[in-house]
Design an enzyme around this catalytic site. Structure first.
Site, PDB file in Angstrom:
ATOM      1  N   SER A 146     102.981  38.342  82.559  1.00  0.00           N
ATOM      2  CA  SER A 146     102.958  37.983  81.156  1.00  0.00           C
ATOM      3  C   SER A 146     103.888  38.846  80.286  1.00  0.00           C
ATOM      4  O   SER A 146     104.176  38.491  79.160  1.00  0.00           O
ATOM      5  CB  SER A 146     101.523  38.107  80.631  1.00  0.00           C
ATOM      6  OG  SER A 146     101.086  39.470  80.677  1.00  0.00           O
ATOM      7  N   LYS A 188     105.055  45.689  74.113  1.00  0.00           N
ATOM      8  CA  LYS A 188     104.453  44.361  74.266  1.00  0.00           C
ATOM      9  C   LYS A 188     103.457  44.111  73.137  1.00  0.00           C
ATOM     10  O   LYS A 188     102.692  45.016  72.777  1.00  0.00           O
ATOM     11  CB  LYS A 188     103.762  44.293  75.636  1.00  0.00           C
ATOM     12  CG  LYS A 188     103.210  42.923  76.017  1.00  0.00           C
ATOM     13  CD  LYS A 188     102.630  42.985  77.423  1.00  0.00           C
ATOM     14  CE  LYS A 188     102.050  41.672  77.892  1.00  0.00           C
ATOM     15  NZ  LYS A 188     101.516  41.750  79.262  1.00  0.00           N
ATOM     16  N   SER A 244     101.480  41.551  85.783  1.00  0.00           N
ATOM     17  CA  SER A 244     102.222  41.203  84.570  1.00  0.00           C
ATOM     18  C   SER A 244     103.340  42.147  84.171  1.00  0.00           C
ATOM     19  O   SER A 244     104.100  41.860  83.262  1.00  0.00           O
ATOM     20  CB  SER A 244     101.260  41.050  83.391  1.00  0.00           C
ATOM     21  OG  SER A 244     100.521  39.867  83.509  1.00  0.00           O
TER      22      SER A 244
END
Length: 476
Positions: free
Chosen positions: A154, A79, A178
């Site tokens: 997210s 990420k 997330s």
């Protein structure tokens, strides 16, 4: 060349160690698929040259007979709020558009030390603030299961990468759900460890007392193996735990006698009926195998969302103060003075959702409201944590939905932030309490949209959680 698709790292590793395929050929296939599915917008940066060079070096290492790492040849994504030296670290924000990291996160260093291959950096909601991946400054990520739907957030890019066969495993971060919510939306496993189990060094801070690096994978065993590698104490993070790291990938649990907590607060009219039916089906199967279902009460659950959005935004307001146009990142043009530089740089650099959370956090920390909001929320956080610790005196794991709704369409919740925040209703309590949780796929609804089930464990009881997750996988 055949198009490699692996059900797990175990399958890939067997083929690599038997010399039936090379790391280079596997990495090449993943890179080709990333190119083919570029429209999913899962990646913000692809490390084509370095990934192939690393793959070749690993093939040479295998040929030389040297000992191979635990994650030898595992194609992974990271990420883009986790640092890798010499690579962009954007957090999907314009304010860090051209920022290059000067160091590597501890978790990533540990992956590389065990011979994993990093394919690239994945898209996310800006600064990890969002539940749909629509808040990225570089465009939304599409759900690989159905491209008309959001992938969750997210860590939507990491979930879409694993769900869309663009990486076998990915790292995400979980501040309020997330990792788990996008895992549920993209039909993959998403593991959030206990707070402090994995070093946060190199993870860009959103809510420092909530943030935890997590793992998205196809199986609980793969997630567990990666956790084994990245977990453990780190001198660079004072909040990391010195508890010994267990052999998580080998963890097993017997269904017979397993005490499963079912919180009555989590199974209400707010839950989508199809999701409820599917979870009840799993609980019945557990019961038929000898597990004990114990109805629980987590009495402070109704305050979790409000508590989270006071405390997490307060921490965000503090953490994001460093992006001011002076030290690094975006600086506005045509500025008159220092104050003008701060205002313009932050107004132009941050997106709507980030600005909304900074303003909310600044408000609750302000002199007249600190006691009424922030201090009170900290007290409620302790009550929520106590609810979970009391529950684990009676049960081994707690089962709940991951999300109250199936994946939703693009734009469906963007105009009303409160309905978007409600998507996290079942995931934020674990971040408030600091306990580990995992989302495991349990099938598809009538529209063909994936549904995840969440298992919650006691502090540092990742082995029990992973063992129970393997049972859920076996029930499918």
């Amino acid at each position: 060349m055949s198009n490699f698709v692996f059900s797990s790292y175990r399958e890939l590793r067997e083929k690599l160690l038997s010399n039936s395929i090379s790391v280079e050929s596997v990495v090449s296939q993943y890179l080709s698929r990333i190119e083919e599915k570029a429209h999913l917008n899962a990646y913000l940066a692809v490390f084509k040259e370095s990934a192939l060079a690393h793959a070749k070096a690993l093939d040479e290492k295998r040929a030389s007979g040297k000992p191979l790492g635990k994650l030898f040849g595992l194609p992974m994504a990271i990420k883009d709020n986790i640092a890798m030296k010499g690579e962009k670290l954007t957090c999907a924000s314009r304010i860090l558009d051209n920022f290059i990291s000067i160091y590597t996160a501890t978790a990533v260093e540990r992956l590389l030390a065990e011979d994993a291959v990093i394919l690239g950096k994945t898209n996310l909601d800006e600064f990890a603030m969002g539940s749909s991946n629509e808040n990225s400054a570089f465009g939304a990520v599409k759900n690989p299961i159905n491209e008309n739907y959001v992938p969750g957030g997210s860590s939507g890019g990491s979930a879409a990468a694993v769900g869309g066969e663009l990486a076998l495993v990915a790292l995400g971060s979980d501040t309020g759900g997330s990792v788990r919510q996008p895992a549920s939306f993209c039909n993959v496993v998403g593991l959030k460890p206990t707070y402090g189990r994995v070093s946060r060094y190199g993870l860009v801070a959103f809510g420092s007392s909530f943030d935890q690096i997590g793992v998205l994978a196809k199986t609980a065993e793969d997630a567990a193996l990666v956790l084994e590698v990245i977990a453990g104490e780190d001198d660079m993070d004072s909040t990391s735990s010195n508890k010994p790291v267990e052999a998580y990938a080998q963890a097993t649990v017997d269904a017979k006698g397993l005490r499963i907590g079912v919180p009555k607060e989590f199974f209400t009219d707010a839950l989508d009926p199809e999701i409820n039916t599917m979870i009840q089906g799993v609980l019945k199967k557990f019961e038929s195998q000898g597990a004990r279902l114990i109805e629980l009460s987590l009495p402070h659950s109704e305050y979790a969302l409000a508590t989270y959005y006071i405390l997490a935004t307060a921490e965000a307001s503090s953490n994001l103060a460093r992006y001011d146009g002076a030290r690094y990142g975006y600086r506005a043009k045509g500025i008159k003075d220092l104050n003008d530089m701060y205002i313009k740089s932050r107004s132009e650099g941050f997106g709507k959702e980030v600005k909304r959370r900074i303003m909310l956090g600044t408000y609750v920390l302000s002199a007249g409201y600190y006691d009424a909001y922030y201090r009170k929320a900290q007290k409620v956080r302790r009550l929520i944590r106590n609810d979970y610790l009391n529950a684990f005196a009676q049960v081994d794991v707690i089962i709940s939905p991951t999300s109250p709704v199936p994946p939703f369409k693009f734009g469906e919740k963007m105009t009303d932030p409160l309905t978007m925040y409600l998507a996290d209703i079942y995931t934020v309590p674990m971040n408030l309490a600091g306990v580990p949780a995992i989302s495991v796929p349990i099938g598809f609804n009538a529209q063909g949209l994936p549904i995840g089930l969440q298992l919650i464990g006691n502090l540092f009881a990742e082995s029990t959680l992973i063992g129970a997750s393997k049972l859920v996988e076996a029930l499918r």
